[in-house]
Design a protein around this motif. Structure first.
Motif: not given
Length: 936
Positions: A45-55, A57-71
């Motif tokens: 929910v935090t990621v969705l709210s942040e994406a909405e605040r930045q303008g 319209k939609s966001s189905t991608y969650v930023m990096g975390n301990k399970n899913c990241n660049l490595t």
């Protein structure tokens, strides 16, 4: 409702837990290890709210975390996939701080859950949404019905489940309104059904055709979505042998279709090439899910199925293939065949023939067109068929299914579409259709089936794009005239009639709209509905009823034989001339028949009678008498009518009026046995439907209600300023003005309840809806005004002219007064025309108040009128409430003033009781007038 309560309601799965059971079975019981914890959801929910605040319209991608990241990017990080925690790790779903490490045993997301990109856990879809498993589209390489693609180069990774629930793209849409959720569910279901219907039923059709070749000749004419009463006789083959094997083949086909419908991707138990390996398990009805999305999915799936079959099956009948492809235990519509012999209708009091010597029949499954020149009795003929011929003498016989029965016994399954578009302009298209469906469809019909019926009508009449638009009125623009005409027809189609009568349904429609409407009616006829209508252009019809002036029949039979019949009597149609138009011009006398024979257009009804061997009346046998009688029928007069005096004509009109009212009265109170076999909702259930409709109409009249309140405020200021309280008369002058103004304003607003939709009520009443539910729903909603208006008036009046009586006492008196005058307004609005009702509503309060303030004159009728006039009760109550506050030195003055008026301090409650009883009595009178009298 608080935000927490709304979240709890959105994620309340107590009504349907089947998706949880399926997921537990799919994950072998370790569903807890895959569910998102409170920390995961908070992160999402935090990621969705942040994406909405930045303008965004939609966001189905969650930023990096301990399970899913660049490595580290496990298969569960892909959209629609989820993983589990380790075997020995316990999951605390209420933990809001720590995200669990979840990368093992990755699988597609379960149906009913969604797994966003970048999260390796599952979140339940909110109640009312639709989260099916995704399917790979080989053309676009997209996982339908979603918008993500499988990872490139990974051969063992397929489309998973949902990566976003329903159509939610930001946090604001999580707590959508009821109507928005309903619209989104309907649109999603329609889109999904349209995408898979063609492919699913093409494969079903190909497999079914291999087994249906031997049955094709039987299916062509006998299959229908309704079961024919003659179907029971089809068990015997043409050679006298039992057709049990054929019926078994039909059941096998039905099982194959049902199996394909339940799981279109799997062909277990069914070989497309051979078709013999059929499961021996008994098929059962699929239990319809109760969520809105699944109901719409079911409805639109059925509609798309019917469309595909209608377009692709040219050899089999449209509704026949549907019957073959769906469950055989379907709802049955009773069949109604109407035959009439020597049907003659004469206007009472004038001895004028509106219809004469009409013999023939209209049959189920056929569309009959009634045509003729103006004044030929086309509408009268339809009214006679439906038992609505009031003020007339009906001779001859009308048989229903070969029996002498009253049409009123079948009115629950008879639909009558009037020539005028009588619909509620302050409701939307969908609301009009839904109200008719809820009140007139069988009471035990499931919600899913009701949705299917309404959506099918909306789809067939082409009203999808205006379904949420107000129909509109003369004052307020709404949908177009052609769309309004189709809504008028749809009100009868949604109740699934067995006999559908339409009076000029195509008038005012363009060619495309007319073609769409006639196609929808033809579909009704495919379901064994008896359709009969008045039209001007006979297209797509089976039978033609051609009426001449005077209500005589010039032709009645199949459309394909009409030119052959008229050619046989010497009337030929010129080239490039429409045959029906040519025949009507001949019957009108505009065009003479181009023939060598001496055929007079007035002789055509007699020639039709001789052609069929019908008895000819004595006054029509001679050609000259025939011409005179036809002329008499067209001019609507009888011999000697021109010589009647004005008094004689007035007497005839009065007798006709009495006959009409007597027929209306007897038609309602003469109860007949219901033979329709349909149990519609009772009075209490209809009252709930009417209550919801009236409340919605009142809300949409908020501006008009605001004007009423403003007028009351202005009246309170004016009267409070002009009429000051006098200690000598206890404020009687100001209260007199109050009674006049308050009664006048309240009556005018109360009359709108029953004058604005009189035509709509008469139509609904004729279809069998409850008068009591209609009346009491109106009265219930009006009680809100009864409670509010006295307080609004006293807000200003009591401030500018404060009497000694308490505010509560004045409120109670005005409350009882409003209840009394609104009952009088109901009776006036129901019985009188709008103009006369408004005139009486102005005269009554003024005259009765003047009578109430006059001094008693012994020996006259004035004291009696004062005791019976409601303003005298209200004035006495006001004065007594005010005089009660005068004490001490005012005691003698109070007693003298009250004695002079003839009042008693103990009669305050008695005055209130009399006003309440009068209001109740006038309401009962209004209800009686509503039931016993209707339009001419």
């Amino acid at each position: 409702m608080s935000r927490t309560a709304e979240w709890n309601e959105a994620f309340d799965f107590s009504r349907d837990t089947r998706f949880l059971s399926n997921c537990i079975q799919k994950t072998n019981g370790n569903i807890i290890q895959r569910l998102c914890t409170a920390a995961d959801i908070k992160f999402y929910v935090t990621v969705l709210s942040e994406a909405e605040r930045q303008g965004f319209k939609s966001s189905t991608y969650v930023m990096g975390n301990k399970n899913c990241n660049l490595t580290s990017w496990a298969p569960g990080c892909e959209p629609g996939w989820a993983c589990a925690v380790g075997k020995d790790v316990e999951v605390d779903l209420k933990n809001k701080n720590d995200l669990p490490f979840r990368r093992t045993n990755c699988q597609p997301c379960c149906e009913g859950f969604f797994c966003p990109t970048g999260l390796t856990c599952m979140i339940p879809c909110p109640a009312g949404s639709f989260c099916p498993l995704a399917r790979l589209n080989p053309v676009t390489n997209i996982c339908d019905p979603y918008r993500y693609q499988p990872p490139p180069g990974v051969t063992n990774h397929t489309c998973g489940g949902a990566d976003v629930w329903s159509a939610v793209t930001n946090s604001r849409e999580v707590l959508a309104t009821r109507e928005k959720r309903k619209a989104k569910s309907r649109e999603a279901a329609a889109l999904s059904a349209k995408e898979i219907a063609q492919e699913r039923w093409r494969s079903a059709k190909d497999g079914a055709k291999k087994r249906a070749v031997g049955l094709q000749s039987q299916l062509t004419r006998t299959f229908s979505r309704m079961k024919s009463p003659l179907s029971e006789q089809s068990d015997i083959g043409p050679n006298g042998n039992s057709s049990k094997d054929d019926s078994m083949d039909q059941n096998n086909l039905t099982m194959m279709m049902s199996d394909l419908e339940e799981n279109p991707e799997s062909h277990n138990g069914f070989s497309v090439e051979i078709g013999d390996n059929i499961s021996k398990k008994d098929t059962k009805h699929k239990k319809l899910h109760t969520t809105r999305s699944q109901i719409f999915q079911y409805a639109y799936g059925q509609i798309e199925k019917e469309k595909a079959l209608e377009q692709q099956e040219s050899n089999l009948s449209f509704s026949g293939v549907i019957s073959m492809a769906t469950d055989p235990n379907i709802r049955i519509r009773p069949r109604i065949e109407v035959s009439f012999k020597d049907l003659t209708i004469t206007l009472k009091g004038k001895k004028k023939h509106l219809l004469r010597c009409v013999t023939g029949k209209i049959s189920p499954g056929r569309v009959s067109a009634v045509m003729g020149p103006s004044g030929a009795g086309k509408t009268t003929f339809l009214s006679a068929l439906t038992g609505k011929a009031r003020g007339c003498t009906v001779n001859g016989s009308i048989l229903i299914n070969g029996k002498v029965e009253s049409m009123n016994s079948y009115k629950k399954i008879i639909g009558f579409v009037p020539q005028d578009d009588i619909v509620h302009g302050d409701l939307t298209v969908e609301e009009n259709l839904w109200f008719s469906a809820k009140c007139r469809l069988p009471a035990n019909l499931s919600q899913a089936e009701r949705v299917l019926v309404v959506e099918r009508v909306i789809e067939s009449l082409g009203l999808q794009h205006v379904r949420n638009s107000l129909v509109g009125t003369v004052e307020k623009r709404g949908i177009s005239g052609g769309q309004r005409k189709r809504v008028n027809v749809g009100l009868e189609m949604v109740m699934e009639p067995s006999l559908l009568i339409l009076d000029e349904p195509t008038s005012g429609l363009d060619s495309s709209s007319s073609q769409l409407l006639l196609k929808a009616l033809r579909r009704e006829a495919h379901e064994a509905v008896n359709v009969c209508m008045v039209v001007h252009q006979p297209r797509m019809f089976d039978d033609l009823i051609l009426l001449a002036k005077g209500g005589l029949v010039a032709y009645l039979g199949p459309v394909k034989n009409v030119e052959e019949y008229f050619s046989g009597i010497g009337i030929h149609v010129p080239e490039r001339v429409n045959p029906p138009d040519h025949y009507i011009d001949i019957l009108e006398g505009i065009v003479k028949s181009s023939t060598t024979s001496t055929v007079n257009y007035k002789d055509l009804p007699v020639m039709w009678m001789r052609h069929n061997g019908y008895p000819i009346p004595l006054d029509m046998k001679d050609s000259e008498v025939n011409s005179d009688s036809s002329r008499e029928g067209s001019t609507s007069t009888v011999d000697g009518s021109h010589d009647q005096s004005f008094a004689g004509e007035l007497w005839q009109e009065f007798k006709l009026f009495v006959h009409l009212k007597n027929d209306n009265f007897l038609s309602y109170f003469s109860r007949r046995k219901d033979l329709s076999g349909r149990v519609t909702p009772g009075v209490c259930r209809q009252y709930r439907y009417f209550l919801g409709r009236v409340a919605k109409q009142r809300i949409r009249e908020a501006r008009l209600q605001a004007v009423d309140f403003i007028l009351l405020l202005i009246a309170g200021i004016s009267l409070g300023t002009l009429a000051k309280v006098s200690d000598e008369n206890f404020g009687a002058v100001g209260y007199t003005y109050t009674i006049i103004a308050f009664s006048l304003l309240s009556k005018i607003s109360a009359m709108r309840s029953f004058t604005s939709d009189k035509l709509q009520f008469w139509r609904e009443r004729a279809s069998g809806m409850s008068c009591f539910a209609y009346f009491f729903s109106k009265d219930t909603i009006d009680q809100f005004n009864t409670v509010l208006k006295p307080a609004i008036y006293l807000c200003t009046f009591y401030y500018f002219n404060p009497p000694r009586s308490s505010l509560f006492d004045n409120y109670i008196v005005l409350l009882c007064l409003l209840y009394c005058v609104s009952g009088i307004a109901y009776a006036l609005a129901i019985y009188l025309e709008p103009g006369s009702a408004q005139l009486w509503s102005v005269l009554l309060p003024v005259v009765l108040t003047l009578v109430s303030t006059q001094d008693d004159d012994k020996g006259s009728i004035l004291p009696l009128l004062k005791r019976l006039a409601y303003p005298s009760w209200a004035l006495e109550a006001f004065v007594l409430a005010n005089a009660e506050r005068y004490r001490a030195v005012w005691l003698l003055t109070r007693c003298a003033a009250i004695a002079k008026r003839g009042y008693d301090l103990r009669d305050w409650k008695f005055c209130l009781t009399r006003m309440l009883v009068a209001g109740l009595a006038f309401r009962l009178l209004a209800l009686f007038l509503l039931v016993a009298f209707q339009k001419k």
